[in-house]
Structures are given as structure tokens and as C-alpha cells.
Design a protein around this motif. Structure first.
Motif, mmCIF file in Angstrom:
data_model
loop_
_atom_site.group_PDB
_atom_site.id
_atom_site.type_symbol
_atom_site.label_atom_id
_atom_site.label_comp_id
_atom_site.label_asym_id
_atom_site.label_seq_id
_atom_site.Cartn_x
_atom_site.Cartn_y
_atom_site.Cartn_z
ATOM 1 N N SER A 1 -9.011 15.176 23.208
ATOM 2 C CA SER A 1 -9.438 14.227 22.185
ATOM 3 C C SER A 1 -9.320 14.802 20.777
ATOM 4 C CB SER A 1 -10.895 13.804 22.431
ATOM 5 O OG SER A 1 -11.007 13.140 23.677
ATOM 6 N N MET A 2 -9.202 16.118 20.668
ATOM 7 C CA MET A 2 -8.933 16.723 19.364
ATOM 8 C C MET A 2 -7.431 16.808 19.103
ATOM 9 S SD MET A 2 -11.994 17.217 18.293
ATOM 10 C CE MET A 2 -11.527 17.945 16.727
ATOM 11 N N ILE A 3 -6.653 17.075 20.161
ATOM 12 C CA ILE A 3 -5.209 17.290 19.983
ATOM 13 C C ILE A 3 -4.478 15.989 19.699
ATOM 14 C CG2 ILE A 3 -3.103 17.944 21.234
ATOM 15 C CD1 ILE A 3 -4.787 20.085 22.680
ATOM 16 N N ILE A 4 -4.769 14.934 20.477
ATOM 17 C CA ILE A 4 -3.986 13.695 20.358
ATOM 18 C C ILE A 4 -4.086 13.068 18.959
ATOM 19 C CG2 ILE A 4 -3.905 11.286 21.164
ATOM 20 C CD1 ILE A 4 -4.199 12.305 23.990
ATOM 21 N N PRO A 5 -5.275 12.918 18.366
ATOM 22 C CA PRO A 5 -5.291 12.319 17.021
ATOM 23 C C PRO A 5 -4.494 13.126 15.999
ATOM 24 C CG PRO A 5 -7.489 12.286 17.979
ATOM 25 C CD PRO A 5 -6.636 13.130 18.878
ATOM 26 N N VAL A 6 -4.534 14.469 16.110
ATOM 27 C CA VAL A 6 -3.824 15.290 15.126
ATOM 28 C C VAL A 6 -2.322 15.057 15.224
ATOM 29 C CG1 VAL A 6 -3.238 17.676 14.515
ATOM 30 C CG2 VAL A 6 -5.630 17.039 14.983
ATOM 31 N N PHE A 7 -1.797 14.992 16.464
ATOM 32 C CA PHE A 7 -0.345 14.860 16.615
ATOM 33 C C PHE A 7 0.112 13.406 16.695
ATOM 34 C CE2 PHE A 7 -1.316 19.160 17.875
ATOM 35 C CZ PHE A 7 -0.389 19.866 17.131
ATOM 36 N N ALA A 8 -0.837 12.469 16.752
ATOM 37 C CA ALA A 8 -0.473 11.054 16.612
ATOM 38 C C ALA A 8 -0.680 10.602 15.166
ATOM 39 C CB ALA A 8 -1.321 10.194 17.547
ATOM 40 N N ARG A 9 -1.226 11.515 14.358
ATOM 41 C CA ARG A 9 -1.501 11.224 12.932
ATOM 42 C C ARG A 9 -2.365 9.988 12.795
ATOM 43 N NH1 ARG A 9 -1.225 15.759 11.993
ATOM 44 N NH2 ARG A 9 -1.578 15.225 9.795
ATOM 45 N N ARG A 10 -3.366 9.863 13.642
ATOM 46 C CA ARG A 10 -4.223 8.683 13.630
ATOM 47 C C ARG A 10 -5.595 9.057 14.166
ATOM 48 N NH1 ARG A 10 -4.982 3.934 17.110
ATOM 49 N NH2 ARG A 10 -5.336 2.122 15.768
ATOM 50 N N ARG A 11 -6.638 8.478 13.580
ATOM 51 C CA ARG A 11 -7.990 8.748 14.051
ATOM 52 C C ARG A 11 -8.144 8.307 15.504
ATOM 53 N NH1 ARG A 11 -11.638 8.519 9.086
ATOM 54 N NH2 ARG A 11 -10.122 8.703 7.395
ATOM 55 N N LEU A 12 -9.048 8.968 16.221
ATOM 56 C CA LEU A 12 -9.263 8.621 17.625
ATOM 57 C C LEU A 12 -9.756 7.185 17.738
ATOM 58 C CD1 LEU A 12 -9.370 9.693 20.590
ATOM 59 C CD2 LEU A 12 -11.807 10.106 20.197
ATOM 60 N N ALA A 13 -9.044 6.387 18.512
ATOM 61 C CA ALA A 13 -9.470 5.001 18.732
ATOM 62 C C ALA A 13 -10.692 4.979 19.655
ATOM 63 C CB ALA A 13 -8.323 4.221 19.370
ATOM 64 N N GLY A 14 -11.667 4.134 19.334
ATOM 65 C CA GLY A 14 -12.831 3.978 20.196
ATOM 66 C C GLY A 14 -13.704 5.212 20.270
ATOM 67 N N TYR A 15 -13.945 5.836 19.102
ATOM 68 C CA TYR A 15 -14.740 7.075 19.077
ATOM 69 C C TYR A 15 -16.071 6.893 19.792
ATOM 70 C CZ TYR A 15 -17.915 10.582 17.074
ATOM 71 O OH TYR A 15 -18.870 11.557 16.903
ATOM 72 N N THR A 16 -16.785 5.823 19.488
ATOM 73 C CA THR A 16 -18.117 5.617 20.074
ATOM 74 C C THR A 16 -18.022 5.476 21.587
ATOM 75 O OG1 THR A 16 -18.810 4.513 18.047
ATOM 76 C CG2 THR A 16 -20.194 4.194 20.002
ATOM 77 N N TRP A 17 -17.003 4.723 22.063
ATOM 78 C CA TRP A 17 -16.823 4.544 23.498
ATOM 79 C C TRP A 17 -16.457 5.866 24.170
ATOM 80 C CZ3 TRP A 17 -18.346 0.420 26.078
ATOM 81 C CH2 TRP A 17 -18.511 -0.783 25.382
ATOM 82 N N ALA A 18 -15.633 6.640 23.488
ATOM 83 C CA ALA A 18 -15.226 7.924 24.074
ATOM 84 C C ALA A 18 -16.425 8.863 24.187
ATOM 85 C CB ALA A 18 -14.123 8.557 23.225
ATOM 86 N N ALA A 19 -17.231 8.939 23.124
ATOM 87 C CA ALA A 19 -18.408 9.811 23.169
ATOM 88 C C ALA A 19 -19.388 9.334 24.241
ATOM 89 C CB ALA A 19 -19.078 9.843 21.797
ATOM 90 N N ALA A 20 -19.589 8.022 24.309
ATOM 91 C CA ALA A 20 -20.494 7.476 25.326
ATOM 92 C C ALA A 20 -19.966 7.757 26.726
ATOM 93 C CB ALA A 20 -20.670 5.972 25.119
#
Length: 638
Positions: A276-295
Motif C-alpha cells: 500500500s506504500m509502493i503502489i501509490p508511489v509508482f502509480a503517481r496517485r494517492r491510495l484509493a479508498g484509504y479509509t476502507w483499506a485501513a478498516a
């Protein structure tokens, strides 16, 4: 607290002198720096990883042809037992703790862990417990009852040597390290955050380590108790697991798997945090569904404690109870699926860069998908009964615990080693390593599903010709060798990077979280001369640039600025909103954690050799270390 827009000119050399460890062995044994400890965790765990890998290749050589005689049945039992023990207890868990040690304080914007000495103690326990267990190899008495050590096969009657004592005492010893490390992660996450880093702005890797730590706190005592009860049966003649005297072998399985299945998620959840740290950096986009992912990470942690009986479907438990655990085992796929869709959505509209860390992340997703599907299959009672104790289970197990954990770890190496070492790793070697590992992994483990359907049982030393298993076993052995070669290519990339790698700079990936905000790579000893102020979930991607806090006159804020770094202090924050609460002085170097761990090590050796004098010496050394720790702590911090 006041804020300034520019970082103050430092007294960097003077501050570095205050924080740096003593050179040589003195610093090695006395350091409490979370970064040095984190790196040692990673290096030490990889030593065990490669030893376990060699053991796996010897087993595959034995199974590559029918009626092979590469090793004896007794040695084979020892190999598959210690391979599992090292991968679970001495590699996967510690290496993830190593990344957590190094990265979490940096991502939180603090100068060290909440309990630096406890951190050092945790590492020394890990090292000594690992040496304790692997010393069995030197004397030819490796544990041989499986990494799960089921009774009654591991009772004194059926395993009379010291082999299984190495397992029982070693697991209890290692459990101390895991437990105190989890306490440290929890307190650090809640109390050591930079101003502005409220709970809903925690990086996903921190969420994953926090979830892992809570699972450890509730799960590890069960296996510690199980191993100690087993040792009590073996050493002192108690009868916890002896049915002839009123004991229950099934109790052992309940205790073991109450830890054993959450352990799968103890390993898997931090791995998803890495992804979840690697994909946003190399997709150049914030993590989609941050709240859902953390939950989802928290949800996985809760549900993981309701699935342990699905390892015991063949033990004759009541059908209603097994149905409930089957349902829970199916439900846990939901939060895992949510994570999967968050990663896909992040990449969907991003501009994906296929650097090596991203390749490992994508490889993880494909392997995790297959491991998850087979996980759902074995959660269904009739299917589980059909494939129980077959190679299908070995395949599922390795897709989940090898592929879905090792691939994120290798991705994390390529992602964070530039920050840790200051040098970039070779991309060509990295991509070669990924493809070799990915192809080798699937050649090694996918055919095991088919072997399971064809009836090949697990833990099998050899097999006769003519059962239709020969070709698949050859493919598996070739794949295993390829996978091993792929890991060595990463070692080559690491060595080349340390010698000739391009300088990494502070933020080579243009990443978003605070570990990349340090002035240099590797970070200075004090991490941040002034504590950064966080304005969003992705501090380095926010429109408002990261600025530094300055010290105030009160006790709660005096460590925010450079004076805090000079005084070896770091701020303590409130649990939810990260508001200033008080100041913590970071202790200096000390040998006490090492000697306390050493005393405990001598104590466990005394139990192994059943010598009272050695047990007493170990207890005396440990008690002296504990008293010195408590007695000197306040004096050292004044």
C-alpha cells in the motif's frame, strides 16, 4: 508551538556527535538506535532465510526422483521441520519487524521508538533464540517433529532426544522478542507522532504494523503457553497433553492454531502495508479508498482470531462448531478483497512506472489472488477433508506465506534500501531477480496443487515410481532452483548497489511519506533535527509544503525544534490528535539489554541440558540485568 517555513540552519556535526554510537563492537552491543536495530533485524533474518532456502533445495533434490536417497528419512524430517521453523519464527516475522523498526518512527516524524532499550532487548532476544535453535544443526539434533510439533508425536515417549526441546524452548524464547516488540510498536504509534499526524492520516504501513502488533499481543501467548506446557510434559513429567493421565492432545492443537492462523495475518498484514506504500508511489496517485483499506487491516486482525479451527477440520470436532469457523474463514476474504480493489483502483487511473518495487507489488497481487482463492477452497469443509494433509495444502501454504509475504519484502528492499543505505540498487538486476523469482515460484508451487489432487501426501520422504508424480516433481525442483537463483540476484543487486550504486538523494522515488523527508539518505542519527508538521495523509505531496516545528517554552513542546535534537529528546503526543503532551528523553547506549537477553539465553540452555547450575547462573545474570535496567534508567536520563 510556533511554525517556521524554512528548516533552521543546523549544528549538524555537533548534533550528530551527540547521537552517534560508539565505533566498533562497543557500539554494536550497546546501540539503541532504531535504524541500526532495524537493519540488524533485516540482515539477521535474511541469514536465516538463506539457510532455510538451502534446506528447501536439499528436500527438493530428495523428491525430484522416485526412491531417491539424497538424505535419510530422519534428516528429511529435520530439514522440513527446521525449514518451517526458520521461515516462520526467524525470517518472516523478524524481517517485517525490522522494516517496522526502521520505517515506522520515520513515518511518524519522531526521533526514535517509544522504548529504545526495549527495542534493543527485543533484537538480542531474537538473535539469541535463533542461535539457540540453529545450534541444534551443529550437534545433529535438529527438531524433527514438524514446525507445528503436534503431540503425542513430540512427547518424550516418541521423541526421546533433545531435538524437540530445541523447538519448545526456542519458540518460548523467541516469543519474548515478538511480544515486547509489539508493545513498542503500539505505544510508538499512539504516542510518538509528529504534530498534525492525526489517526486518520497514518501511513498505511503504520496501520499495518499497528494491526500486526495487536494480533501479536493476543496470539503469541497461546503458542508460548503451548510450547512451555509441552516442555513441562517433556522435562518435568506433567501430563497436559497425555490422555492416559487426563491430558488432551487436542488442547495442544487449539493453543497452537489460536496463534497459528492469526500468525498468517501477522505476516500478511505488514506485507500489504508495504504494498500500500509502493503502489501509490509508482502509480503517481494517492491510495484509493484509504479509509476502507485501513478498516480492512483492522477487520482482518479481528476476524483472524475466529478461523483457527479450520486447521482442525479433520480432528472430529462437532459439525456445528466447524460450520461456524468455516463461515468465519470465508468472511475474512471480504476485507482482503477490499484491499485488493483499493490497489487496483489506485493503479486504474494512475501513471504506472514499472520500476522493480512495482513489479514485485504486481507479482504479489497475482500470487495473493491464487493463494486467496485456494484459501477460500480449504475453508469449505468437504473440500478441506478431501485435500487434508496433501500437497494441495503445501501449495496453498506457500502461496500465502511465501509468495504473499516474500514478494512484498523483496519489493520493500528495492523501495526502502536506497533510503537505508543512500545508494540505489541496480534496476536491471532487480528486474531479472523479479522475473526469475516469479517464474520459479509458480513452477515450484503451482504443480503442488495438482500433486495434491493426485494423492501425494505432504511430509513425504520419498515415493515409488509409477504413481504419475515424477514429472511434476521434476518441474517443482527446477522451479525451486530458479526461485533460489532469483533471490541471489537480489543479493547481487544489493552488493553492487552498496559498491557502485548511484547516490539515492533524500527522495529518489518522489514518494509521499515522511521517511523521505529526512535531509539525507540514510537519515541522520536523530532522524529530524526539527520535528516536521504534517498537513495531510501524503505530507510530501500536499500543496502545503512540510514545515518544521520550533521549540516552545513549555515541557510539551520544548523538543520540537533543534534544541530537542541537541538534548536527545523527542515529543510525546496525545493518542488520537497528535497534540503536544510532554517530552521524552531518549536514553543513550547501554549494554543492559544485551546482558539481560544473554542471561535469559543461558537460562534456556540450562533447561535444555537439564543442569540446575546453568539455569541458576542464567537467572542471576538476567535478574542483575533487570535490576540494573530499572535502577539506572532514571539516573541515565537525568
Amino acid at each position: 508551538m510556533t511554525l517556521v517555513e524554512e528548516r533552521p540552519e543546523a549544528h549538524e556535526e555537533a548534533v550528530e556527535t551527540i547521537w552517534q554510537d560508539a565505533p566498533g563492537l562497543a557500539g554494536f552491543f550497546s546501540s539503541v538506535d532504531h535504524k541500526r536495530i532495524g537493519m540488524r533485524y533485516i540482515y539477521t533474518a535474511f541469514v536465516f532465510f538463506f539457510i532455510a532456502g538451502v534446506q528447501a533445495l536439499v528436500m527438493r533434490a530428495q523428491l525430484s526422483t522416485p526412491d531417491a536417497d539424497v538424505v535419510s528419512p530422519q534428516v528429511y524430517n529435520q530439514l522440513f521441520t527446521m525449514h518451517g521453523v526458520m521461515m516462520i519464527f526467524l525470517f518472516n516475522t523478524p524481517v517485517l519487524a525490522g522494516f517496522g523498526n526502521y520505517i515506522v518512527p520515520l513515518q511518524l516524524g519522531t526521533r526514535d521508538m517509544a522504548f529504545p532499550r526495549l527495542n534493543a532487548f527485543s533484537y538480542w532476544i531474537f538473535v539469541l533464540s535463533g542461535l539457540f535453535m540453529i545450534s541444534s544443526l551443529a550437534i545433529g539434533k535438529q527438531p524433527d517433529g514438524g514446525w507445528f510439533a503436534y503431540v503425542p508425536l513430540t512427547s518424550k515417549e516418541y521423541s526421546p532426544g533433545v531435538n524437540m526441546d530445541f523447538w519448545g524452548l526456542g519458540v518460548a524464547f523467541a516469543g519474548i522478542s515478538t511480544t515486547v516488540g509489539a508493545v513498542n510498536f503500539i505505544v510508538t504509534t499512539f504516542k510518538m507522532r509528529a504534530p498534525g499526524m492525526t489517526v486518520n492520516r497514518l501511513p498505511m504501513f503504520v496501520w499495518s504494523i499497528l494491526s500486526m502488533a495487536f494480533m501479536v499481543i493476543f496470539a503469541v501467548p497461546a503458542v508460548t503457553v503451548a510450547s512451555l506446557m509441552l516442555e513441562a510434559d517433556r522435562l518435568f513429567g506433567t501430563a497436559f497433553f497425555n490422555p492416559a493421565e487426563g491430558g488432551s492432545p487436542l488442547l495442544y492443537q487449539h493453543l497452537f492454531w489460536f496463534w497459528g492462523h492469526p500468525e498468517v495475518y501477522i505476516l500478511f498484514v505488514p506485507a500489504t502495508g508495504m504494498i500500500s506504500m509502493i503502489i501509490p508511489v509508482f502509480a503517481r496517485r494517492r491510495l484509493a479508498g484509504y479509509t476502507w483499506a485501513a478498516a480492512s487491516l483492522i477487520g482482518i486482525g479481528f476476524i483472524s482470531f475466529g478461523v483457527w479451527v479450520h486447521h482442525m477440520f479433520a480432528t472430529g470436532l462437532p459439525a456445528l462448531a466447524m460450520s461456524l469457523f468455516s463461515a468465519a474463514s470465508l468472511i475474512i476474504a471480504i476485507p482482503s478483497g477490499v484491499l485488493f480493489f483499493c490497489w487496483i483502483a489506485t493503479m486504474w487511473r494512475g501513471r504506472v512506472q514499472w520500476a522493480t518495487p512495482m513489479l514485485f507489488a504486481l507479482g504479489f497481487m497475482l500470487i495473493f489472488l491464487l493463494g486467496g482463492i485456494t484459501g477460500v477452497m480449504v475453508a469449505v469443509l468437504p473440500f478441506d477433508w478431501q485435500v487434508h494433509d496433501s500437497y494441495f495444502v503445501v501449495a496453498h501454504f506457500h502461496y500465502v506465506l511465501n509468495g504473499a509475504v516474500v514478494f512484498p519484502i523483496f519489493g520493500a528492499l528495492y523501495f526502502w534500501l536506497p533510503k537505508m543505505t543512500g545508494r540505489m540498487l541496480d534496476e536491471r538486476l532487480g528486474k531479472a531477480s523479479f522475473w526469475t523469482m516469479f517464474v520459479g515460484f509458480n513452477l515450484a508451487f503451482f504443480p503442488m496443487h495438482i500433486l495434491g489432487f493426485l494423492g501425494m501426501p505432504r511430509r513425504m520422504y520419498t515415493y515409488p515410481a509409477g504413481l504419475g508424480w515424477e514429472a511434476l516433481n521434476v518441474v517443482i525442483s527446477i522451479g525451486s532452483a530458479m526461485f533460489g537463483l532469483g533471490t541471489l540476484l537480489t543479493v547481487a543487486a544489493f552488493v553492487r548497489g552498496r559498491r557502485r550504486g548511484a547516490p539515492a538523494g533524500a527522495n529518489p522515488w518522489n514518494a509521499d511519506s515522511l521517511e523521505w523527508a529526512t535531509a539525507t539518505s540514510p537519515p541522520p542519527h536523530y532522524n529530524f533535527e526539527a520535528i516536521p508538521v504534517v498537513a495531510g495523509r501524503h505530507p510530501l505531496w500536499e500543496e502545503e509544503a512540510v514545515c518544521d516545528a520550533t521549540s516552545g517554552d513549555d515541557d510539551a513542546t520544548r523538543a520540537y525544534g533543534p534544541p530537542g535534537a541537541v538534548a536527545r529528546e523527542t515529543p510525546v503526543s496525545t493518542g488520537l490528535d497528535a497534540l503536544p503532551e510532554e517530552t521524552m528523553t531518549i536514553p543513550g547506549e547501554t549494554y543492559v539489554p544485551f546482558f539481560l537477553a544473554l542471561g535469559l539465553g543461558v537460562f534456556f540452555v540450562g533447561l535444555l541440558v537439564e543442569t540446575t547450575l546453568v539455569v541458576v547462573v542464567g537467572l542471576v545474570v538476567a535478574a542483575a540485568g533487570l535490576v540494573t535496567w530499572g535502577w539506572r534508567t532514571e539516573a541515565d536520563l537525568r
